[in-house]
Write a protein that holds these residues in place. Structure first.
Motif, mmCIF file in Angstrom:
data_model
loop_
_atom_site.group_PDB
_atom_site.id
_atom_site.type_symbol
_atom_site.label_atom_id
_atom_site.label_comp_id
_atom_site.label_asym_id
_atom_site.label_seq_id
_atom_site.Cartn_x
_atom_site.Cartn_y
_atom_site.Cartn_z
ATOM 1 N N UNK A 67 28.972 52.172 25.775
ATOM 2 C CA UNK A 67 29.872 52.257 24.601
ATOM 3 C C UNK A 67 30.624 50.947 24.405
ATOM 4 N N UNK A 68 31.070 50.354 25.515
ATOM 5 C CA UNK A 68 31.767 49.066 25.450
ATOM 6 C C UNK A 68 30.850 48.014 24.828
ATOM 7 N N UNK A 69 29.589 47.983 25.271
ATOM 8 C CA UNK A 69 28.641 46.981 24.760
ATOM 9 C C UNK A 69 28.372 47.178 23.273
ATOM 10 N N UNK A 70 28.269 48.450 22.861
ATOM 11 C CA UNK A 70 28.025 48.729 21.441
ATOM 12 C C UNK A 70 29.175 48.223 20.579
ATOM 13 N N UNK A 71 30.400 48.407 21.113
ATOM 14 C CA UNK A 71 31.596 48.047 20.338
ATOM 15 C C UNK A 71 31.880 46.540 20.369
ATOM 16 N N UNK A 72 31.732 45.948 21.568
ATOM 17 C CA UNK A 72 32.186 44.554 21.743
ATOM 18 C C UNK A 72 31.079 43.556 22.035
ATOM 19 N N UNK A 73 29.911 44.045 22.441
ATOM 20 C CA UNK A 73 28.900 43.126 22.961
ATOM 21 C C UNK A 73 29.256 42.772 24.390
ATOM 22 N N UNK A 74 28.440 41.911 25.037
ATOM 23 C CA UNK A 74 28.719 41.555 26.425
ATOM 24 C C UNK A 74 30.034 40.784 26.553
ATOM 25 N N UNK A 75 30.697 40.938 27.707
ATOM 26 C CA UNK A 75 31.945 40.195 27.930
ATOM 27 C C UNK A 75 32.777 40.834 29.019
ATOM 28 N N UNK A 76 33.993 40.292 29.175
ATOM 29 C CA UNK A 76 34.866 40.790 30.248
ATOM 30 C C UNK A 76 35.264 42.235 29.965
ATOM 31 N N UNK A 77 35.011 43.093 30.948
ATOM 32 C CA UNK A 77 35.261 44.525 30.805
ATOM 33 C C UNK A 77 36.543 44.940 31.531
ATOM 34 N N UNK A 78 36.762 44.420 32.734
ATOM 35 C CA UNK A 78 37.986 44.755 33.462
ATOM 36 C C UNK A 78 38.287 43.708 34.523
ATOM 37 N N UNK A 79 39.552 43.748 34.972
ATOM 38 C CA UNK A 79 39.950 42.920 36.111
ATOM 39 C C UNK A 79 40.396 43.866 37.214
ATOM 40 N N UNK A 80 39.982 43.565 38.446
ATOM 41 C CA UNK A 80 40.299 44.462 39.562
ATOM 42 C C UNK A 80 41.125 43.725 40.610
ATOM 43 N N UNK A 81 42.222 44.359 41.018
ATOM 44 C CA UNK A 81 43.093 43.811 42.055
ATOM 45 C C UNK A 81 42.905 44.596 43.348
ATOM 46 N N UNK A 82 42.856 43.878 44.456
ATOM 47 C CA UNK A 82 42.764 44.548 45.759
ATOM 48 C C UNK A 82 44.136 45.082 46.148
ATOM 49 N N UNK A 111 31.618 51.680 48.735
ATOM 50 C CA UNK A 111 32.468 52.675 49.400
ATOM 51 C C UNK A 111 33.949 52.475 49.146
ATOM 52 N N UNK A 112 34.290 51.640 48.143
ATOM 53 C CA UNK A 112 35.708 51.398 47.841
ATOM 54 C C UNK A 112 36.304 52.609 47.119
ATOM 55 N N UNK A 113 37.618 52.724 47.222
ATOM 56 C CA UNK A 113 38.363 53.699 46.414
ATOM 57 C C UNK A 113 38.956 52.911 45.255
ATOM 58 N N UNK A 114 38.737 53.403 44.027
ATOM 59 C CA UNK A 114 39.209 52.657 42.862
ATOM 60 C C UNK A 114 39.986 53.574 41.917
ATOM 61 N N UNK A 115 40.811 52.964 41.068
ATOM 62 C CA UNK A 115 41.518 53.723 40.034
ATOM 63 C C UNK A 115 41.822 52.768 38.890
ATOM 64 N N UNK A 116 41.780 53.299 37.665
ATOM 65 C CA UNK A 116 42.027 52.463 36.487
ATOM 66 C C UNK A 116 43.415 52.717 35.912
ATOM 67 N N UNK A 117 44.041 51.623 35.466
ATOM 68 C CA UNK A 117 45.319 51.675 34.750
ATOM 69 C C UNK A 117 44.990 51.617 33.273
ATOM 70 N N UNK A 118 45.697 52.389 32.462
ATOM 71 C CA UNK A 118 45.411 52.399 31.022
ATOM 72 C C UNK A 118 45.740 51.036 30.417
ATOM 73 N N UNK A 119 44.823 50.527 29.565
ATOM 74 C CA UNK A 119 45.067 49.201 28.969
ATOM 75 C C UNK A 119 46.351 49.124 28.137
ATOM 76 N N UNK A 120 46.870 50.254 27.706
ATOM 77 C CA UNK A 120 48.145 50.241 26.945
ATOM 78 C C UNK A 120 49.286 49.728 27.824
ATOM 79 N N UNK A 121 49.175 49.919 29.141
ATOM 80 C CA UNK A 121 50.225 49.446 30.052
ATOM 81 C C UNK A 121 49.942 48.044 30.569
ATOM 82 N N UNK A 122 48.784 47.471 30.218
ATOM 83 C CA UNK A 122 48.433 46.172 30.819
ATOM 84 C C UNK A 122 47.920 45.188 29.760
#
Ligand code: CMX
Length: 134
Positions: A67-82, A111-122
């Motif tokens: 869905x992201x690709x359809x809307x935006x084409x290829x590019x930066x999707x997210x940034x992940x902090x350890x 095997x990482x544990x991950x969680x996303x923050x809503x882009x409205x807050x970032x």
């Protein structure tokens, strides 16, 4: 709470086509490709210093990355902090009123544990927290 930039996720329609640029022209160290079935993506990791680039390819048409690709084409999707302790980081952010997509960690690559923050807050940037797998 955050210790470093873990990775930057880049949405691509084909890892096979995108990989040579990063691996062979930029000479990043290719760490392998893995499917994260739960999130309908295939991911390739390329190490760069203490961080990495994560190429994300959708594995089905209803994948969020498709869905992201359809809307935006290829590019930066997210940034992940350890983070060292994802559960306590999520609790702390929620207590400060940060809008979370995931209130509980989910399974990521390696095997990482991950969680996303809503882009409205970032400031519009999809942000991932990532606790390394043991
Ligand atoms: N950049 C900016 N905004 C984005 C976004 C992106 N890449 N992806 C989603 N959003 C926005 C949506 O537009 C939506 O905004 P509104 O609430 O204002 O409408 C909001 O974020 C929530 O998105 P959603 O699709 O409605 O919510 P879901 O809970 O269904 O899914 C998410 C959210 C981020 C998990 C999903 O879109 C996604 O990208 N999943 C793939 C995750 C991924 O990259 N996994 C890789 C795992 C490998 C690893 O890193 O370990």
């Amino acid at each position: 709470m955050l210790t470093r930039i873990d990775h930057i996720g880049i949405a691509v329609s084909s890892i096979e086509e995108s990989l040579p640029y990063y691996r062979d022209q930029l000479h990043m160290q290719y760490m392998g490709t893995e499917e994260v079935a739960e999130q309908k993506v295939k991911v390739a990791f390329l190490q760069i210093g203490e961080s990495s680039i994560e190429l994300l390819e959708p594995t089905s048409e209803d994948s969020p990355v498709a869905k992201f690709l359809q809307k935006n084409g290829p590019g930066i999707h997210h940034i992940a902090y350890a983070v060292e302790d994802i559960a306590s980081t999520l609790k702390s952010l929620a207590a400060q009123g940060v809008r979370l997509i995931d209130t509980q960690p989910r399974n990521g690559a390696h095997g990482a544990k991950i969680a996303f923050i809503h882009p409205k807050s970032s400031a519009g940037v999809l942000t991932e927290l990532c606790q390394a797998g043991q």
